[in-house]
Design an enzyme around this catalytic site. Structure first.
Site, short mmCIF file in Angstrom:
data_model
loop_
_atom_site.label_atom_id
_atom_site.label_comp_id
_atom_site.label_asym_id
_atom_site.label_seq_id
_atom_site.Cartn_x
_atom_site.Cartn_y
_atom_site.Cartn_z
CB CYS A 118 -3.18 9.31 0.35
SG CYS A 118 -4.88 9.44 0.77
CE LYS A 148 -3.13 3.09 0.55
NZ LYS A 148 -4.01 3.50 -0.56
N1 SAJ Z 1 -0.79 15.33 -8.43
C1 SAJ Z 1 0.09 16.01 -9.26
N2 SAJ Z 1 0.41 15.47 -10.46
C2 SAJ Z 1 -0.11 14.26 -10.87
C3 SAJ Z 1 -1.00 13.58 -10.01
C4 SAJ Z 1 -1.33 14.13 -8.79
O1 SAJ Z 1 0.57 17.10 -8.93
O2 SAJ Z 1 0.18 13.83 -11.99
C5 SAJ Z 1 -1.13 15.89 -7.12
C6 SAJ Z 1 -2.61 16.17 -6.96
O3 SAJ Z 1 -2.94 17.45 -7.45
C7 SAJ Z 1 -2.77 16.07 -5.45
C8 SAJ Z 1 -1.76 15.00 -5.06
O4 SAJ Z 1 -0.82 14.92 -6.13
O5 SAJ Z 1 -2.42 17.28 -4.82
C9 SAJ Z 1 -2.38 13.61 -4.81
O6 SAJ Z 1 -3.38 13.40 -5.75
P1 SAJ Z 1 -3.56 11.93 -6.45
O7 SAJ Z 1 -4.67 12.04 -7.41
O8 SAJ Z 1 -2.25 11.47 -6.96
O9 SAJ Z 1 -3.89 10.92 -5.28
P2 SAJ Z 1 -4.95 10.85 -4.10
O10 SAJ Z 1 -4.24 11.21 -2.86
O11 SAJ Z 1 -6.23 11.53 -4.40
O12 SAJ Z 1 -5.20 9.25 -4.14
C10 SAJ Z 1 -4.07 8.42 -4.01
C11 SAJ Z 1 -4.21 7.27 -5.00
N3 SAJ Z 1 -3.00 6.48 -5.00
C12 SAJ Z 1 -2.43 6.18 -6.20
O13 SAJ Z 1 -2.88 6.59 -7.25
C13 SAJ Z 1 -1.21 5.31 -6.15
C14 SAJ Z 1 -5.39 6.39 -4.58
O14 SAJ Z 1 -5.43 5.23 -5.42
C15 SAJ Z 1 -5.22 5.96 -3.15
O15 SAJ Z 1 -6.29 5.12 -2.73
C16 SAJ Z 1 -5.16 7.19 -2.27
O16 SAJ Z 1 -4.00 7.95 -2.66
C17 SAJ Z 1 -5.04 6.77 -0.82
O17 SAJ Z 1 -6.05 7.01 -0.10
O18 SAJ Z 1 -4.04 6.17 -0.47
#
Ligand code: SAJ
Length: 433
Positions: free
Chosen positions: A256, A202
């Site tokens: 997360c 995870k």
């Molecule tokens: N972000 C970027 N660039 C990207 C992707 C995201 O700057 O290309 C930023 C987003 O704006 C945000 C942060 O990163 O601020 C996190 O956003 P996210 O969409 O990457 O993730 P979360 O936190 O909404 O969800 C993640 C997911 N994990 C993965 O994709 C590996 C989700 O599947 C998990 O269930 C979740 O964390 C969790 O609860 O662990």
């Protein structure tokens, strides 16, 4: 049909409880927050997530989902409580108290399942001893498993069914019993392993994402130094069959990705990449604040209209939001900030109506890529602002339209380039969903 207690009715526990209930299980949702229990009993769903309200109301209507502030005996007891970070270390207090709360209700043959994100070893070293304190042996008198969630906020109801799940069992029988429960609603594949590996996997998933976001952010700075547009560069690089560069942005928020990588590190481990990625991502708000000042700083007291205070697009959550860090940094420099966010509730963070935010603004600063922002009419905005400057840190609006309306359009990752001709890459996240 199994009897299930789900402890913690937040954005994971509540959808899990509802899906279990709608798929033939007798579910008892438990939360220590009485207002959550009352709200749910009155048919109100305190978690904002697409389709969740209808799903929860259906589950309650079937009589298979009941809610309370106290657990009860059940075949399965699932712990879905928050495990926030405190100075880079996990705060397991909620998990400890949830374990104590269910201990007396763990009957002979019950299966305790942890869903909360935890450091490797937590199920065995923290949860197990608390439950065993009642003179029972894990793996013999009761079963213990770990099944982390992987759902993406904004897409939870689909992903909680479709995503593959990893289940770690203290014993293979523990894993099999947990699998039996999840197959009642999970359509993805279920992969069994041991407890510590599942806890580690995870964290590895989220650390992977954090490192890759940091890579995109570092590339963005390099692109600017070379005077090219990172968004076009990423779109072209991702044409390679084995390259998938993520999106640069103003930082990494949410509870997360910004938190979980630290749970992999202990005083005995060494890691260079994980802390370096965390630092790279944590420095993004400062980069954005500096560029915003540069862009509008020549004005004596600029007013900056911020579009999006949530930690990411199409979410209403502000936990660890980089947008709020940018706002606070600009406030310290004497900038007048006017935040607007269509999804974040007023009682979560004070924001303005759209018109009030943009009236007289010297710069429009987009910090979260809410889908709604793509449909803002720049001609209307042009009539209300004082200076026509747009700094889009998410590459989420049509720059040709904004440029035609007279805006000087800049992007994070190609800040020195004035975007006019609409050669904009079509790499907006939702285009690919
Ligand atoms: N972000 C970027 N660039 C990207 C992707 C995201 O700057 O290309 C930023 C987003 O704006 C945000 C942060 O990163 O601020 C996190 O956003 P996210 O969409 O990457 O993730 P979360 O936190 O909404 O969800 C993640 C997911 N994990 C993965 O994709 C590996 C989700 O599947 C998990 O269930 C979740 O964390 C969790 O609860 O662990």
């Amino acid at each position: 049909m199994a009897s299930v207690v789900v402890v913690g009715l937040g954005y994971i526990g509540l959808p899990t409880a509802a899906m279990l209930a709608l798929n033939g299980n007798d579910v008892y949702g438990v939360d220590i927050a009485l207002q959550t229990v009352e709200a749910l009993r009155n048919g109100n769903v305190p978690v904002r997530e697409r389709d969740l309200t209808a799903i929860v109301r259906d589950a309650i209507r079937t009589g298979r989902l009941r809610v309370s502030d106290k657990p009860r005996k059940a075949d399965y007891l699932i712990l879905c409580v928050p495990t926030p970070k405190k100075d880079h270390r996990p705060d397991l207090s909620a998990l400890r108290s949830a374990s104590r709360a269910v201990a007396e209700y763990v009957a002979e043959g019950s299966t305790v399942i942890v869903e909360s994100t935890v450091p490797p070893g937590t199920c065995s070293n923290v949860v197990r001893p608390i439950i065993e304190a009642e003179d029972r042996r894990a793996g013999k008198d009761f079963h213990l498993a770990y099944c982390p969630e992987r759902v993406m906020p904004g897409n939870i109801i689909r992903e909680i069914v479709e995503n593959d799940r990893i289940i770690g069992g203290l014993t293979s029988k523990c894993g099999e019993l947990a699998r039996k429960l999840y197959t009642t609603f999970v359509r993805g594949q279920i992969h069994l392993t041991d407890l510590v590996t599942a806890e580690f996997v995870k964290l590895a998933e989220n650390a992977f994402r954090d490192v890759n976001i940091a890579f995109a952010n570092e590339l963005a700075d390099l692109a600017e130094a070379h005077g090219i547009d990172i968004w076009q560069a990423i779109e072209l690089a991702n044409k390679h069959p084995r390259v998938s560069i993520l999106r640069p942005g103003p930082g990494v928020g949410g509870h997360c990705i910004a938190v979980d990588p630290w749970f992999l590190l202990t005083p005995k481990t060494t890691s260079r990449m994980i802390p370096a990625a965390r630092l790279t991502n944590d420095l993004r708000p400062e980069t954005v604040a500096r560029k915003t000042l540069e862009f509008s700083g020549h004005l004596k007291k600029p007013k900056v209209a911020v579009l999006g205070v949530a930690y990411k697009g199409n979410a209403d959550d502000i936990r660890e939001s980089p947008a709020i860090k940018v706002i606070e940094m600009l406030q310290e420099k004497g900038v007048a900030l006017a935040p607007y966010d269509p999804l974040v509730p007023q009682d979560t963070y004070p924001t303005l109506q759209f018109e009030d935010a943009i009236d007289g603004a010297d710069c429009i600063l987009i910090l979260a890529d809410h889908r709604e922002f793509y449909y803002i009419d720049p001609v209307v905005v042009a009539r209300r602002v004082r200076k026509k400057l747009l700094f889009d840190t998410r590459n989420c609006v049509d720059h040709r339209l904004w440029s035609k309306a007279g805006f000087d359009v800049r992007l994070l990752g190609s800040f020195g380039i004035r975007h006019t001709d609409g050669l904009q890459s079509k790499s907006r996240e939702w285009d690919r969903r």
